[in-house]
Scaffold this motif. Structure first.
Motif: not given
Length: 467
Positions: A373-401
């Protein structure tokens, strides 16, 4: 029925498994953490052997008894000292005694059972033992214990490598066979997974039988597959209340799969929500289980992968989310590791970049995290260098490529660290008490005896009062 067999064969003992001594300052914290987990996690353990009389019957214990590490070693010691030197450890990701009850066939109907090969092995084995509830700590040290008792390192094998091995009855061998329980991915029903694992057990035993190799086998799991669904039921008692409503299980949906000739990229989340200018949208139902999901722009090769998800209309425009991952070889670890380079949000000709470098792991694994998530209370793993109008939260996220086999995730590298907030508080409290003890000991050692005394034979000291 398998459940009745399990309960009827429950036997206990007394002896402690060996463990490594921890530093004094960490003992209290480690024991407390292990005890807290052990009270909530018990798994079954099924033992059988090609030798006779390895486990002698003992008096029945009370119902609901949990086998401790001391009791477990009582049963393992004679099997390892007197029994065959070839030991098979079937280790499943998740398993509970309720699985035997639910999928073991109705009223002994083995045709409907998901454990037909296991039941057959127990019926034909000269020695067998079933422990319905074994303490989590005992299972966590089981591999180390077997390694020390046998004097052989665990060898991870599958059916292909097992057929190439030449086992010797006089030489000890510890074979570890991992059996997945993938109900968390939502791709297969638990019965199908358990049936597939049972077939693996049957094929392994058939291979050993064809080579006439004596063995002792054990089936257990890393953690239970079922937990209490309602905490109030546990705290208020196990009896069912009148008019009690059952808590609805969360809906499990299939993952997003990008295919060219075969599945290449898998992506899954329990909840997928995004926000633009603080207006939140839930994209879960628009992403997972959708046949016509727009994956235009997705790409894959051995070292680079892009998963592109396009939605229209979303916030009044066409929005594309791009998960960009790369796989590289690192000579230090002598293996390939993947990293999610960034997450891009394309909308109205603008691009918002999020750094997701903490999403990483070995390329043969998938990645899982409770919150990305980009929210600090959810761990803030999505980090942006500049302020953004977008926010995102993925709960129980899993990915494999990379290294995807079918539409099934590989073993997950989790983002959760070893030190939880509770462990940190225990460590800080222990260090603070150790500091007080050290300071007090230093003060006591600094005390000195008096080296000057008043001479009672000499003139007394007279103090003249000054007016």
């Amino acid at each position: 029925m398998m459940a009745a067999t399990v309960v009827s064969r429950m036997r206990m003992g007394t002896r402690r498994l060996p463990f490594l001594w921890l530093p004094l300052s960490l003992v209290a914290v480690a024991v407390a953490a292990a005890a807290a987990v052990a009270t909530e996690q018990q798994v079954p353990l099924v033992l059988w052997s090609s030798d006779r009389d390895l486990w002698t019957p003992v008096a029945d214990t009370h119902e609901g008894h949990i086998t401790s590490d001391m009791q477990l070693s009582t049963y393992l010691d004679p099997a390892l000292e007197l029994g065959p030197r070839n030991v098979l450890l079937f280790l499943q990701d998740k398993l509970s005694i309720e699985d035997f009850t639910a999928y073991g066939g109705v009223f002994g109907n083995k045709q409907d059972s998901a454990f037909s090969n296991l039941e057959n092995a127990l019926d034909l084995a000269p020695s067998s033992l079933v422990l319905p509830a074994v303490d989590w700590y005992a299972i966590s040290t089981l591999t180390t214990y077997l390694q020390e008792k046998l004097g052989a390192s665990p060898l991870h094998v599958d059916l292909a490598t097992l057929k190439e091995l030449k086992l010797n009855a006089s030489l000890p061998a510890l074979l570890l066979i991992r059996l997945p329980y993938t109900a968390s991915s939502g791709l297969m029903a638990p019965r199908e997974v358990l049936t597939g694992n049972d077939e693996v057990i049957g094929q392994v035993l058939s291979t050993l039988k064809s080579e006439e190799v004596p063995y002792t086998a054990a089936l257990t799991a890393v953690r239970p597959s079922r937990v209490a669904r309602d905490v109030s039921m546990v705290t208020e008692g196990l009896g069912r209340q009148l008019l009690q409503t059952q808590v609805a299980a969360p809906m499990i949906h299939p993952p997003v799969s990008y295919n060219d000739t075969v599945p290449r990229i898998l992506f899954w989340a329990q909840n997928f929500s995004v926000a633009y200018k603080d207006e939140w949208k839930d994209l879960t139902s628009l992403t997972f289980g959708v046949e016509n999901l727009n994956l235009t722009g997705s790409f894959w090769n051995d070292s680079f992968a892009v998963l592109s998800l396009t939605y229209e209309p979303l916030f009044g425009a066409t929005v594309t989310f791009k998960f960009i991952l790369a796989s590289r070889f690192y000579p230090v670890s002598a293996r390939y590791w993947f990293t999610m380079e960034r997450l891009e949000i394309h909308s109205n000709g603008s691009v918002a970049h999020f750094n997701v470098s903490q999403v990483t792991g070995p390329s043969i694994y998938s990645f899982h995290c409770e919150y990305v998530s980009s929210l600090s209370k959810k761990g803030n793993l999505l980090v942006t260098n500049v302020p953004s109008l977008w926010q995102m939260t993925l709960h129980d996220f899993q990915i494999q490529a990379f290294n995807v086999t079918g539409e099934q995730f590989s073993y997950a590298s989790d983002c959760a660290g070893f030190f939880s907030p509770g462990i940190w508080m225990g460590l800080l409290t222990t260090l603070f008490m150790l500091f007080i003890f050290t300071y007090g000991l230093h003060m006591i050692l600094s005390l000195k005896t008096m080296d000057r005394f008043d001479d009672h034979k000499g003139p007394t000291i007279t103090l003249t009062q000054i007016v």
